[in-house]
Design a protein around this motif. Structure first.
Motif, PDB file in Angstrom:
ATOM      1  N   ASN A   4      18.406  -4.426   8.810  1.00  0.00           N
ATOM      2  CA  ASN A   4      18.371  -3.181   9.566  1.00  0.00           C
ATOM      3  C   ASN A   4      18.627  -3.515  11.030  1.00  0.00           C
ATOM      4  O   ASN A   4      17.785  -4.124  11.661  1.00  0.00           O
ATOM      5  CB  ASN A   4      17.011  -2.507   9.397  1.00  0.00           C
ATOM      6  N   PRO A   5      19.807  -3.174  11.549  1.00  0.00           N
ATOM      7  CA  PRO A   5      20.836  -2.292  10.985  1.00  0.00           C
ATOM      8  C   PRO A   5      21.620  -2.955   9.851  1.00  0.00           C
ATOM      9  O   PRO A   5      21.608  -4.173   9.696  1.00  0.00           O
ATOM     10  CB  PRO A   5      21.743  -1.992  12.171  1.00  0.00           C
ATOM     11  N   THR A   6      22.308  -2.103   9.081  1.00  0.00           N
ATOM     12  CA  THR A   6      23.103  -2.570   7.953  1.00  0.00           C
ATOM     13  C   THR A   6      24.502  -1.992   8.048  1.00  0.00           C
ATOM     14  O   THR A   6      24.745  -1.020   8.757  1.00  0.00           O
ATOM     15  CB  THR A   6      22.457  -2.175   6.616  1.00  0.00           C
ATOM     16  N   SER A   7      25.424  -2.620   7.322  1.00  0.00           N
ATOM     17  CA  SER A   7      26.779  -2.080   7.277  1.00  0.00           C
ATOM     18  C   SER A   7      27.155  -1.638   5.865  1.00  0.00           C
ATOM     19  O   SER A   7      27.895  -0.680   5.700  1.00  0.00           O
ATOM     20  CB  SER A   7      27.784  -3.104   7.798  1.00  0.00           C
ATOM     21  N   ASP A   8      26.631  -2.312   4.856  1.00  0.00           N
ATOM     22  CA  ASP A   8      27.000  -1.979   3.484  1.00  0.00           C
ATOM     23  C   ASP A   8      25.820  -1.850   2.521  1.00  0.00           C
ATOM     24  O   ASP A   8      25.697  -0.866   1.822  1.00  0.00           O
ATOM     25  CB  ASP A   8      27.967  -3.024   2.917  1.00  0.00           C
ATOM     26  N   PHE A   9      24.975  -2.856   2.470  1.00  0.00           N
ATOM     27  CA  PHE A   9      23.899  -2.903   1.484  1.00  0.00           C
ATOM     28  C   PHE A   9      22.551  -3.079   2.168  1.00  0.00           C
ATOM     29  O   PHE A   9      22.462  -3.695   3.224  1.00  0.00           O
ATOM     30  CB  PHE A   9      24.110  -4.069   0.511  1.00  0.00           C
ATOM     31  N   ILE A  10      21.512  -2.536   1.532  1.00  0.00           N
ATOM     32  CA  ILE A  10      20.148  -2.806   1.990  1.00  0.00           C
ATOM     33  C   ILE A  10      19.362  -3.368   0.809  1.00  0.00           C
ATOM     34  O   ILE A  10      19.612  -3.019  -0.347  1.00  0.00           O
ATOM     35  CB  ILE A  10      19.435  -1.560   2.552  1.00  0.00           C
ATOM     36  N   ASN A  11      18.457  -4.238   1.129  1.00  0.00           N
ATOM     37  CA  ASN A  11      17.551  -4.793   0.140  1.00  0.00           C
ATOM     38  C   ASN A  11      16.217  -4.068   0.283  1.00  0.00           C
ATOM     39  O   ASN A  11      15.729  -3.868   1.390  1.00  0.00           O
ATOM     40  CB  ASN A  11      17.362  -6.291   0.364  1.00  0.00           C
ATOM     41  N   VAL A  12      15.647  -3.688  -0.856  1.00  0.00           N
ATOM     42  CA  VAL A  12      14.368  -2.993  -0.869  1.00  0.00           C
ATOM     43  C   VAL A  12      13.396  -3.839  -1.675  1.00  0.00           C
ATOM     44  O   VAL A  12      13.672  -4.190  -2.824  1.00  0.00           O
ATOM     45  CB  VAL A  12      14.501  -1.581  -1.495  1.00  0.00           C
ATOM     46  N   GLU A  13      12.271  -4.168  -1.056  1.00  0.00           N
ATOM     47  CA  GLU A  13      11.217  -4.926  -1.730  1.00  0.00           C
ATOM     48  C   GLU A  13       9.917  -4.133  -1.684  1.00  0.00           C
ATOM     49  O   GLU A  13       9.628  -3.466  -0.699  1.00  0.00           O
ATOM     50  CB  GLU A  13      10.984  -6.269  -1.040  1.00  0.00           C
ATOM     51  N   GLY A  14       9.141  -4.234  -2.741  1.00  0.00           N
ATOM     52  CA  GLY A  14       7.827  -3.606  -2.772  1.00  0.00           C
ATOM     53  C   GLY A  14       7.839  -2.166  -3.241  1.00  0.00           C
ATOM     54  O   GLY A  14       6.878  -1.439  -3.036  1.00  0.00           O
ATOM     55  N   ALA A  15       8.909  -1.740  -3.873  1.00  0.00           N
ATOM     56  CA  ALA A  15       9.008  -0.350  -4.325  1.00  0.00           C
ATOM     57  C   ALA A  15       9.068  -0.255  -5.849  1.00  0.00           C
ATOM     58  O   ALA A  15       9.557   0.718  -6.396  1.00  0.00           O
ATOM     59  CB  ALA A  15      10.243   0.301  -3.711  1.00  0.00           C
ATOM     60  N   GLU A  16       8.553  -1.267  -6.519  1.00  0.00           N
ATOM     61  CA  GLU A  16       8.625  -1.331  -7.973  1.00  0.00           C
ATOM     62  C   GLU A  16       7.990  -0.115  -8.635  1.00  0.00           C
ATOM     63  O   GLU A  16       6.922   0.337  -8.238  1.00  0.00           O
ATOM     64  CB  GLU A  16       7.928  -2.610  -8.447  1.00  0.00           C
ATOM     65  N   ASN A  17       8.706   0.425  -9.625  1.00  0.00           N
ATOM     66  CA  ASN A  17       8.249   1.589 -10.402  1.00  0.00           C
ATOM     67  C   ASN A  17       7.993   2.818  -9.539  1.00  0.00           C
ATOM     68  O   ASN A  17       7.019   3.539  -9.741  1.00  0.00           O
ATOM     69  CB  ASN A  17       6.994   1.244 -11.202  1.00  0.00           C
ATOM     70  N   SER A  18       8.859   3.057  -8.569  1.00  0.00           N
ATOM     71  CA  SER A  18       8.684   4.194  -7.670  1.00  0.00           C
ATOM     72  C   SER A  18      10.020   4.844  -7.352  1.00  0.00           C
ATOM     73  O   SER A  18      11.078   4.285  -7.596  1.00  0.00           O
ATOM     74  CB  SER A  18       8.045   3.732  -6.360  1.00  0.00           C
ATOM     75  N   MET A  19       9.917   6.027  -6.774  1.00  0.00           N
ATOM     76  CA  MET A  19      11.105   6.734  -6.300  1.00  0.00           C
ATOM     77  C   MET A  19      11.325   6.412  -4.828  1.00  0.00           C
ATOM     78  O   MET A  19      10.378   6.389  -4.047  1.00  0.00           O
ATOM     79  CB  MET A  19      10.947   8.242  -6.464  1.00  0.00           C
ATOM     80  N   VAL A  20      12.565   6.154  -4.485  1.00  0.00           N
ATOM     81  CA  VAL A  20      12.952   5.937  -3.097  1.00  0.00           C
ATOM     82  C   VAL A  20      13.960   7.021  -2.753  1.00  0.00           C
ATOM     83  O   VAL A  20      14.898   7.272  -3.509  1.00  0.00           O
ATOM     84  CB  VAL A  20      13.565   4.534  -2.896  1.00  0.00           C
ATOM     85  N   THR A  21      13.749   7.672  -1.620  1.00  0.00           N
ATOM     86  CA  THR A  21      14.659   8.723  -1.177  1.00  0.00           C
ATOM     87  C   THR A  21      15.172   8.361   0.204  1.00  0.00           C
ATOM     88  O   THR A  21      14.399   7.971   1.077  1.00  0.00           O
ATOM     89  CB  THR A  21      13.947  10.087  -1.123  1.00  0.00           C
ATOM     90  N   ILE A  22      16.490   8.492   0.384  1.00  0.00           N
ATOM     91  CA  ILE A  22      17.105   8.266   1.692  1.00  0.00           C
ATOM     92  C   ILE A  22      17.545   9.625   2.239  1.00  0.00           C
ATOM     93  O   ILE A  22      18.223  10.384   1.556  1.00  0.00           O
ATOM     94  CB  ILE A  22      18.298   7.295   1.614  1.00  0.00           C
ATOM     95  N   TYR A  23      17.133   9.890   3.482  1.00  0.00           N
ATOM     96  CA  TYR A  23      17.459  11.145   4.161  1.00  0.00           C
ATOM     97  C   TYR A  23      18.380  10.866   5.334  1.00  0.00           C
ATOM     98  O   TYR A  23      18.249   9.843   6.002  1.00  0.00           O
ATOM     99  CB  TYR A  23      16.175  11.796   4.705  1.00  0.00           C
ATOM    100  N   ASN A  24      19.278  11.818   5.602  1.00  0.00           N
ATOM    101  CA  ASN A  24      20.117  11.707   6.798  1.00  0.00           C
ATOM    102  C   ASN A  24      19.371  12.273   8.006  1.00  0.00           C
ATOM    103  O   ASN A  24      18.224  12.684   7.903  1.00  0.00           O
ATOM    104  CB  ASN A  24      21.475  12.396   6.584  1.00  0.00           C
ATOM    105  N   GLU A  25      20.036  12.289   9.151  1.00  0.00           N
ATOM    106  CA  GLU A  25      19.400  12.763  10.388  1.00  0.00           C
ATOM    107  C   GLU A  25      18.977  14.228  10.331  1.00  0.00           C
ATOM    108  O   GLU A  25      18.105  14.656  11.077  1.00  0.00           O
ATOM    109  CB  GLU A  25      20.349  12.571  11.577  1.00  0.00           C
ATOM    110  N   LEU A  26      19.607  14.999   9.445  1.00  0.00           N
ATOM    111  CA  LEU A  26      19.282  16.419   9.309  1.00  0.00           C
ATOM    112  C   LEU A  26      18.123  16.654   8.339  1.00  0.00           C
ATOM    113  O   LEU A  26      17.731  17.794   8.104  1.00  0.00           O
ATOM    114  CB  LEU A  26      20.512  17.194   8.843  1.00  0.00           C
ATOM    115  N   GLY A  27      17.606  15.570   7.760  1.00  0.00           N
ATOM    116  CA  GLY A  27      16.510  15.698   6.812  1.00  0.00           C
ATOM    117  C   GLY A  27      16.944  16.019   5.399  1.00  0.00           C
ATOM    118  O   GLY A  27      16.123  16.348   4.555  1.00  0.00           O
TER     119      GLY A  27
END
Length: 86
Positions: free
Chosen positions: A24-47
């Motif tokens: 972070n910052p990223t250009s293509d891919f992000i790695n997510v750790e610690g979110a096992e068995n959960s929902m992850v939501t990405i929001y833009n600047e407008l929410g």
């Protein structure tokens, strides 16, 4: 006299979430750790939710190459991480 009873939940049933998102910052891919068995939501600047995905493993890579450069927010449970896409 009334008898008050209180049942306590087993604290072993609760876990603290520790979400790691990088790079972070990223250009293509992000790695997510610690979110096992959960929902992850990405929001833009407008929410607006632009990605909603179930994470099934301890480590997951998300492709952001199709996202326009800008500021995003990734939400996991009650944690929100600000993410910059270059």
């Amino acid at each position: 006299l009334a008898k008050n009873t209180c049942n306590y939940a087993n604290t072993d049933a609760f876990t603290k979430f520790s979400l790691k998102v990088y790079p972070n910052p990223t250009s293509d891919f992000i790695n997510v750790e610690g979110a096992e068995n959960s929902m992850v939501t990405i929001y833009n600047e407008l929410g607006q939710a632009i990605l909603n995905r179930r994470i099934d493993s301890e480590f997951e890579t998300l492709n952001m190459s199709g996202f326009v450069p800008g500021i995003y927010f990734i939400k996991f449970g009650n944690q929100i991480v600000k993410l910059i896409k270059e």
